[in-house]
Scaffold this motif. Structure first.
Motif, PDB file in Angstrom:
ATOM      1  N   ASP A  88      41.717  30.366  43.563  1.00 57.91           N
ATOM      2  CA  ASP A  88      40.578  31.172  43.175  1.00 57.91           C
ATOM      3  C   ASP A  88      40.665  32.611  43.705  1.00 57.91           C
ATOM      4  O   ASP A  88      39.707  33.127  44.276  1.00 57.91           O
ATOM      5  CB  ASP A  88      39.309  30.500  43.735  1.00 57.91           C
ATOM      6  CG  ASP A  88      38.164  30.637  42.735  1.00 57.91           C
ATOM      7  OD1 ASP A  88      38.457  31.026  41.581  1.00 57.91           O
ATOM      8  OD2 ASP A  88      37.018  30.368  43.120  1.00 57.91           O
ATOM      9  N   ALA A  89      41.825  33.246  43.493  1.00 56.52           N
ATOM     10  CA  ALA A  89      42.000  34.586  44.048  1.00 56.52           C
ATOM     11  C   ALA A  89      41.383  35.633  43.127  1.00 56.52           C
ATOM     12  O   ALA A  89      41.690  35.686  41.940  1.00 56.52           O
ATOM     13  CB  ALA A  89      43.490  34.862  44.238  1.00 56.52           C
ATOM     14  N   ASN A  90      40.483  36.449  43.662  1.00 55.38           N
ATOM     15  CA  ASN A  90      39.898  37.562  42.917  1.00 55.38           C
ATOM     16  C   ASN A  90      40.244  38.858  43.628  1.00 55.38           C
ATOM     17  O   ASN A  90      40.041  38.966  44.844  1.00 55.38           O
ATOM     18  CB  ASN A  90      38.370  37.428  42.858  1.00 55.38           C
ATOM     19  CG  ASN A  90      37.971  36.206  42.060  1.00 55.38           C
ATOM     20  OD1 ASN A  90      38.323  36.082  40.890  1.00 55.38           O
ATOM     21  ND2 ASN A  90      37.274  35.286  42.711  1.00 55.38           N
ATOM     22  N   LEU A  91      40.800  39.810  42.872  1.00 53.82           N
ATOM     23  CA  LEU A  91      41.272  41.028  43.515  1.00 53.82           C
ATOM     24  C   LEU A  91      41.354  42.116  42.458  1.00 53.82           C
ATOM     25  O   LEU A  91      41.765  41.859  41.335  1.00 53.82           O
ATOM     26  CB  LEU A  91      42.668  40.761  44.097  1.00 53.82           C
ATOM     27  CG  LEU A  91      43.143  41.555  45.309  1.00 53.82           C
ATOM     28  CD1 LEU A  91      42.203  41.345  46.486  1.00 53.82           C
ATOM     29  CD2 LEU A  91      44.549  41.079  45.700  1.00 53.82           C
ATOM     30  N   THR A  92      40.931  43.325  42.825  1.00 57.32           N
ATOM     31  CA  THR A  92      41.097  44.445  41.899  1.00 57.32           C
ATOM     32  C   THR A  92      41.881  45.535  42.615  1.00 57.32           C
ATOM     33  O   THR A  92      41.480  45.990  43.686  1.00 57.32           O
ATOM     34  CB  THR A  92      39.734  45.000  41.451  1.00 57.32           C
ATOM     35  OG1 THR A  92      38.982  43.908  40.906  1.00 57.32           O
ATOM     36  CG2 THR A  92      39.911  46.069  40.399  1.00 57.32           C
ATOM     37  N   ILE A  93      43.009  45.921  42.049  1.00 58.44           N
ATOM     38  CA  ILE A  93      43.855  46.914  42.707  1.00 58.44           C
ATOM     39  C   ILE A  93      43.990  48.124  41.795  1.00 58.44           C
ATOM     40  O   ILE A  93      44.583  48.040  40.717  1.00 58.44           O
ATOM     41  CB  ILE A  93      45.244  46.327  43.015  1.00 58.44           C
ATOM     42  CG1 ILE A  93      45.097  45.132  43.969  1.00 58.44           C
ATOM     43  CG2 ILE A  93      46.149  47.392  43.622  1.00 58.44           C
ATOM     44  CD1 ILE A  93      46.368  44.361  44.176  1.00 58.44           C
TER      45      ILE A  93
END
Lengths: 270, 285, 313
Positions: free
Chosen positions: A19-24
């Motif tokens: 469940d990885a959520n990430l904004t780069i």
């Protein structure tokens, strides 16, 4: 902009990334930290699609990277260069040909099969090598170089891909401190000068703190910390690293030696 | 320094890089060196195929069709003399068994004669070795033909052919195994005052026997394979049945026999793998 | 409790446990010996039955052997050349006839033989190149770690098994029928067998190749073909080359006998002289064949060593 949405990867019953959520945003230099087996490497491989996600999305612009197949998948991989802990060069090919393999995606099939590279491609490869200070080794076999030199060739190969994102999976874990510094300086230089997003798995905390704009902490497949280096308190870091904390805090000890055995966890994981 | 895109690499930059790293660019000679082996190999293959009348291959459609038809259309199957065919298969197995057994027994003696540490007389050793070279230098099938001429058609010639070619190869392997043994055990036996045959029996044999057995088993397998074709020159076995049917243009029966041969070969491969596994497994404890 | 029971009187004192152990051990040993004896008897029995059956089926009876063996020696006596010292090096006379007893007479057909030997070598080279090409292409899908999908793996494996399962001479027989007598049938037969045999070896080499370079090429966006060509081929090429050279040596032998069924090379001549004449011509051809095989082996060994030497530098 790269956006991970509920990205999950299972190996059997084991959740490697959960469940990885990430904004780069573009042009950021991100360090991913965590103890061995926390899922850092799986996460990077998911981004390059060396392994397929079980669930969730990877969005780059409007494209869902997690659904790509065939030609489009290869196009994504060529946009998203990867550096490996063990360099993954072709040992028996010479250095310049190794760098030229970074151009394979944009070449017509007959030229890749016949191994014909244009003078422009060769000049570009030499320029890439020169930037890493490795142009003088262009005609040597890659396997004759030292580890640090091989990693610099691997970075030159990545540059030859003209990537939008550069992923580095423990790029300095097999190197001595001096070479580790050269490699990390090169990655930061690429990030600052070319504006390429760099996402880098690091085992040692100090390296992450001194080179990265942003640190992501992983534990048991989940993202447990996400913020600038100054937000990462020692207590937080201890929490992320658990029993490996002492090792991770002491960069000199870990960046020279390849981690051998997993220490017995001092606490029961939550 | 910022990395420019490859599209911005202009002629000037290429020339500049070429000036500093000339060897990274390929010269005409490099290209010749790279392509010459391929060109030569392809030209050779094409040339030799033309020399070997490759056009025949493209004129073969009528006969090839007849063969293909015979593969699927089997006529008059009631009169195929199956007993004959399976007797041939039994004969093949028997030839391989006897030939390997005789070859093993013969090599037990000859192997010792060719081993440096058992046969100290150089002249004898060298003569034995050259003799073995000749036995090995002639193919088993040629030996089959020779023995057919000498003792007539039938499995006896096949057994002798297998025996002779095995004698050449097994003796050499045996003598190498004998030369590689531990000398201390032999000296121990010799110290008891044993005669030369007792030394071989108690000093050498216990050490080399496992090697001998595994090599002979391996040869038994490969001989069963090659015995299937020895009959083509008349030396008995299934090959003889095959060539008879072929000459009589009974191609459907030929295919039936070939299928049987293939099944036999695959079965022998499988069986021999199991036997060797079993033999090695037993040895290990 | 005493650690070490004393010899003698203490045996009873230390209780029943050690006594039991000894008896168990003895019983085990007896069982083991008995089972081993049964196995030995069974093996011996099976061996005797196999021997008896083999002798019966192949008519390998002592009287036949006694009858046959002397004829072998008679036969070998007939194929020896009748050379005479004083005429050994005599050439041909004015009419072009050779003197009986000279080498020239013995090797009357020398140049025919040489031509056939050359054809034999050419056949072996062509067949090895063709077979190696097929083996090269199929060795990648036939390697468990590299196969693009299960279907390609299964198909290429079965195909290679079939190619090496059929004996060359059987294939040659079929080709001779289909395309006629001549070296082409032999070349095709040997090439197919070579493809199967080398394909299996090549696939094993591929399975032992490091997957790191392959992963590297995957990560730059390489297709399956590019992964093989850039990631695997540079690693495996030296091994492929040595295997192909070894196969070439085997193929020279094969092409020297494949003529037995009319598939070209020296084999046809060998078959002819052995089947129709029992005189010195048999030995003449045999000697040339052995010489050719030996010389090819030496040359091939030299090339292999040079190549490996160069690779190691």
């Amino acid at each position: 902009m790269l956006k991970l949405d509920k990205l999950t990867r299972r190996f059997g019953d084991n959740l490697a990334v959960s469940d990885a959520n990430l904004t780069i945003p573009d042009g950021q230099m991100v360090g991913i930290i965590g103890r061995s087996g926390a899922g850092k490497s799986t996460l990077l491989r998911l981004l390059n699609r060396l392994i397929d996600p079980s669930d969730g999305q990877i969005l780059f612009g409007d494209n869902d990277i997690a659904r790509l197949k065939g030609k489009e998948l290869r196009a994504w991989r060529s946009d998203c260069a990867m550096i490996f802990q063990q360099f993954n060069l072709v040992g028996r090919l010479d250095v310049v040909t190794n760098v030229l393999t970074g151009r394979l995606h944009d070449m017509p099939a007959w030229r890749t099969v016949a191994q014909v590279f244009t003078p422009r491609e060769r000049a570009f490869a030499i320029q890439a090598l020169d930037r890493l200070g490795m142009a003088h080794t262009a005609l040597q076999r890659a396997e004759t170089l030292s580890g640090g030199q091989q990693q610099r060739v691997a970075i030159a190969r990545a540059l030859a891909q003209e990537p939008k994102i550069l992923l580095a999976d423990e790029p300095i874990a097999s190197l001595d401190p001096m070479n580790a510094k050269v490699v990390m300086d090169a990655l930061r230089d690429i990030n600052r000068q070319d504006g390429i997003t760099v996402i880098c798995n690091l085992h040692t905390l100090d390296t992450a703190r001194s080179y990265c704009d942003r640190i992501v902490g992983m534990q048991d497949g989940r993202i447990v910390f996400d913020g600038t280096p100054d937000l990462l308190t020692n207590a937080m870091a201890r929490e992320i690293y658990g029993a490996e904390a002492e090792e991770a805090f002491n960069e000199a000890a870990t960046s020279t030696a390849i981690p051998t055995s997993e220490p017995v966890p001092a606490r029961v994981p939550a | 320094m910022r990395m420019a895109s490859i599209d911005t690499v202009d002629a000037g930059q290429i020339a500049a890089v070429r000036a500093t790293h000339p060897r990274a660019f390929r010269t005409g000679l490099d290209e010749v060196r790279k392509w010459a082996p391929w060109v030569i190999a392809i030209a050779y293959v094409i040339g030799s195929l033309i020399y070997f009348d490759v056009h025949l291959l493209f004129q073969a459609s009528e006969r090839a069709l007849r063969l293909l038809r015979a593969m699927v259309v089997w006529e008059d199957m009631a009169n195929w003399q199956y007993a004959n065919i399976y007797k041939g298969i039994a004969q093949t197995l028997a030839m391989a068994f006897l030939g390997t057994l005789l070859g093993t027994i013969g090599s037990l003696f000859v192997g010792f004669l060719a081993a440096k540490n058992v046969m100290p007389i150089r002249i004898v050793r060298q003569m034995v070795r050259r003799f073995l070279d000749v036995l090995r230098g002639i193919d088993q099938l040629v030996w089959g033909l020779v023995f057919v001429r000498a003792v007539g058609l039938g499995p006896l010639a096949g057994v002798l052919a297998i025996f002779i070619s095995d004698l050449g190869t097994l003796s050499k392997l045996y003598s190498e195994a004998i030369e590689n043994i531990d000398r201390k055990q032999v000296e121990g036996v010799r110290a008891t005052g044993a005669g030369p045959f007792a030394v071989i029996r108690y000093g050498y044999l216990p050490q080399v026997l496992p090697v001998f057995i595994s090599q002979s088993l391996y040869f038994w397998e490969s001989n069963t394979r090659s015995a299937t074709i020895l009959g083509i020159v008349g030396a008995g076995g299934i090959g003889m049945i095959l060539i008879e049917r072929f000459r009589a243009q009974l191609y459907d029966q030929v295919f039936f026999v070939v299928l049987n041969v293939l099944v036999l070969i695959f079965a022998i491969d499988w069986l021999s793998k199991r036997i060797r596994l079993w033999a090695i497994g037993e040895k290990s404890h | 409790m005493t650690d070490i029971p004393m010899r003698g009187g203490s045996a009873g004192a230390s209780g029943d446990a050690p006594f039991d152990a000894v008896s168990t051990f003895e019983r085990h040993r007896a069982e083991l010996k008995a089972s081993k004896r049964v196995w030995n008897m069974l093996t011996l029995g099976a061996f005797t039955i196999a021997l008896g059956l083999s002798i019966w089926i192949s008519n390998f009876y002592p009287e036949r052997l006694a009858e046959g063996v002397p004829r072998i020696f008679e036969y070998f006596a007939t194929i020896l050349p009748d050379l005479q010292w004083d005429q050994l090096f005599e050439g041909r006379d004015a009419q072009g006839n050779a003197v009986p007893g000279s080498i020239t007479f013995w090797y009357t057909d020398f140049w025919t033989y040489v031509e056939l030997l050359l054809e034999t070598i050419l056949m072996a080279i062509t067949a090895t190149l063709l077979g190696a090409a097929v083996a090269f292409v199929l060795s990648f899908p036939a390697a468990a770690n590299l196969a693009p999908n299960g279907w390609a793996y299964w198909f290429s494996r079965r195909f290679l098994e079939f190619c090496r399962g059929v004996p060359e001479i059987l294939l040659a027989l079929v080709f001779v029928f289909a395309i006629g007598i001549g070296p082409l049938a032999g070349v095709l037969a040997i090439a197919i067998h070579t493809g199967g045999a080398l394909g299996k070896l090549f696939a094993e080499v591929n399975e032992n190749a490091s997957d790191r370079p392959v992963e590297g090429i995957t990560a730059v966006g390489g297709s399956w073909t590019e992964r093989m060509l850039y990631g695997v081929v540079p690693q495996v090429m030296p091994n492929f080359f040595s295997y192909a050279m070894l196969r070439f040596e085997i193929n020279v032998r094969a092409s020297s006998i494949i003529g037995f069924v009319g598939a070209g090379g020296i084999g046809a001549e060998l078959n002819r002289v052995i089947s129709f004449y029992s005189d010195d011509r048999v030995l003449a051809v045999l000697i040339l064949v052995i010489l050719m095989v030996t010389i090819i082996d030496l040359i091939s060994e030299d090339i292999r060593h040079r190549f490996i030497g160069k690779e190691n530098f």
